[in-house]
Design a protein around this motif. Sequence first.
Motif, short mmCIF file in Angstrom:
data_model
loop_
_atom_site.label_atom_id
_atom_site.label_comp_id
_atom_site.label_asym_id
_atom_site.label_seq_id
_atom_site.Cartn_x
_atom_site.Cartn_y
_atom_site.Cartn_z
N ASN A 117 -41.83 69.53 -5.72
CA ASN A 117 -43.16 68.96 -5.43
C ASN A 117 -43.67 69.56 -4.13
O ASN A 117 -43.05 70.48 -3.57
CB ASN A 117 -43.07 67.43 -5.34
CG ASN A 117 -41.92 66.98 -4.43
OD1 ASN A 117 -41.65 67.61 -3.41
ND2 ASN A 117 -41.27 65.89 -4.79
N ASN A 118 -44.78 69.06 -3.62
CA ASN A 118 -45.36 69.63 -2.40
C ASN A 118 -44.47 69.43 -1.19
O ASN A 118 -44.44 70.28 -0.29
CB ASN A 118 -46.74 69.02 -2.15
CG ASN A 118 -47.80 69.58 -3.08
OD1 ASN A 118 -47.64 70.68 -3.62
ND2 ASN A 118 -48.87 68.83 -3.29
N GLN A 119 -43.74 68.33 -1.14
CA GLN A 119 -42.80 68.13 -0.04
C GLN A 119 -41.71 69.20 -0.09
O GLN A 119 -41.31 69.74 0.94
CB GLN A 119 -42.17 66.74 -0.11
CG GLN A 119 -41.21 66.44 1.05
CD GLN A 119 -40.55 65.09 0.94
OE1 GLN A 119 -40.49 64.49 -0.16
NE2 GLN A 119 -40.05 64.57 2.05
N TYR A 146 -42.05 72.19 -1.36
CA TYR A 146 -42.66 73.45 -0.95
C TYR A 146 -42.71 73.54 0.58
O TYR A 146 -42.38 74.59 1.16
CB TYR A 146 -44.06 73.57 -1.54
CG TYR A 146 -44.81 74.79 -1.04
CD1 TYR A 146 -44.48 76.06 -1.49
CD2 TYR A 146 -45.83 74.65 -0.10
CE1 TYR A 146 -45.16 77.18 -1.01
CE2 TYR A 146 -46.50 75.77 0.38
CZ TYR A 146 -46.17 77.03 -0.09
OH TYR A 146 -46.83 78.13 0.39
N ALA A 147 -43.09 72.45 1.23
CA ALA A 147 -43.13 72.45 2.70
C ALA A 147 -41.74 72.68 3.28
O ALA A 147 -41.58 73.42 4.27
CB ALA A 147 -43.71 71.12 3.20
N ASN A 148 -40.73 72.08 2.67
CA ASN A 148 -39.37 72.27 3.17
C ASN A 148 -38.86 73.68 2.91
O ASN A 148 -38.10 74.23 3.72
CB ASN A 148 -38.43 71.23 2.55
CG ASN A 148 -38.52 69.89 3.27
OD1 ASN A 148 -38.79 69.84 4.46
ND2 ASN A 148 -38.28 68.81 2.54
N CYS A 195 -46.69 73.31 -7.44
CA CYS A 195 -47.08 73.15 -6.05
C CYS A 195 -48.14 74.18 -5.67
O CYS A 195 -48.05 75.35 -6.03
CB CYS A 195 -45.87 73.34 -5.14
SG CYS A 195 -44.44 72.36 -5.64
N CYS A 197 -33.72 69.43 5.29
CA CYS A 197 -34.92 69.82 4.55
C CYS A 197 -34.70 69.73 3.04
O CYS A 197 -35.36 70.44 2.26
CB CYS A 197 -35.32 71.25 4.92
SG CYS A 197 -35.91 71.45 6.60
N ALA A 213 -35.23 67.21 0.93
CA ALA A 213 -36.14 66.37 0.15
C ALA A 213 -37.11 67.24 -0.64
O ALA A 213 -37.69 68.19 -0.13
CB ALA A 213 -36.90 65.43 1.08
N GLY A 214 -37.29 66.89 -1.91
CA GLY A 214 -38.24 67.60 -2.75
C GLY A 214 -37.75 68.92 -3.29
O GLY A 214 -38.51 69.66 -3.91
#
Length: 259
Positions: free
Chosen positions: A79-81, A83-85, A257, A114, A116-117
Amino acid sequence: MFIHLHVHSGFSLLDGAARLDDLIASARAFGMPALALTDHGMVGVIRFYQQARAAGIKPIIGTEIAIEGGRHLTLLARNNQGYANLCRLVSTGNLRDPTRQSEPYVTRDELASCAAGLIALSGCALGEIPTLLAQHRDEQAEAAACWYRNVFGPDFYLELIHHPGSPTSTPIHGLAALGQRLGIPCVATNNVHYARFGGHRLHEVLSCIRANTTLESYPFPRTTEAYMTSPQRMRTLFRHMPQAIANSKSNKNCNSCAP
């Protein structure tokens, strides 16, 4: 339907020998609803996202990252989280050695912070768990698998790669047995480095440039199998492990994402 979840393009500099449009065209020709991109680093993800969406293919964004000690791990953004991680992990690795004198890497603690997601696959033959199994260090392999499972929970998979007659394969039977003992699911990939059969020649040239050596002194394990194989061929290669094929399909449910 099988989904390729470990794929390198030319944006894996001097390691991937495939154009994005060729990879996406192959996925579309095979009727695949989704495709992952797991380059070293994330330079090509925006182009991949745009081109895959335009072709009606769901883009799954990932990376193949190195853990401290040089072992590889395949990561996918759920998910987007996630992707950020992914971005945080890749940046952390690159900032560790801005001169790029060594392969960027992250520590286990950085990875865990990091997680999560993210969906994690145990990696190619250079992964920590496959390496330990190949060295007959079964207890250490089990301990490593338990650590990754504790970090990623049900989003951790043992990655099975079967290149017939090639040392680039992972120890699929040992990994499958480990997964059965620990209740960790397995997933089949093909560790794609070129779009079509025969692309190994260009890949070998790029690898030699990276290693500053010649084709006559090629220093890496050779294979002709690391291409965008058809779902039918993957089902044949893993005919005794159908769940590993089914688990690749389940991962297509990663959210698309937006970089």
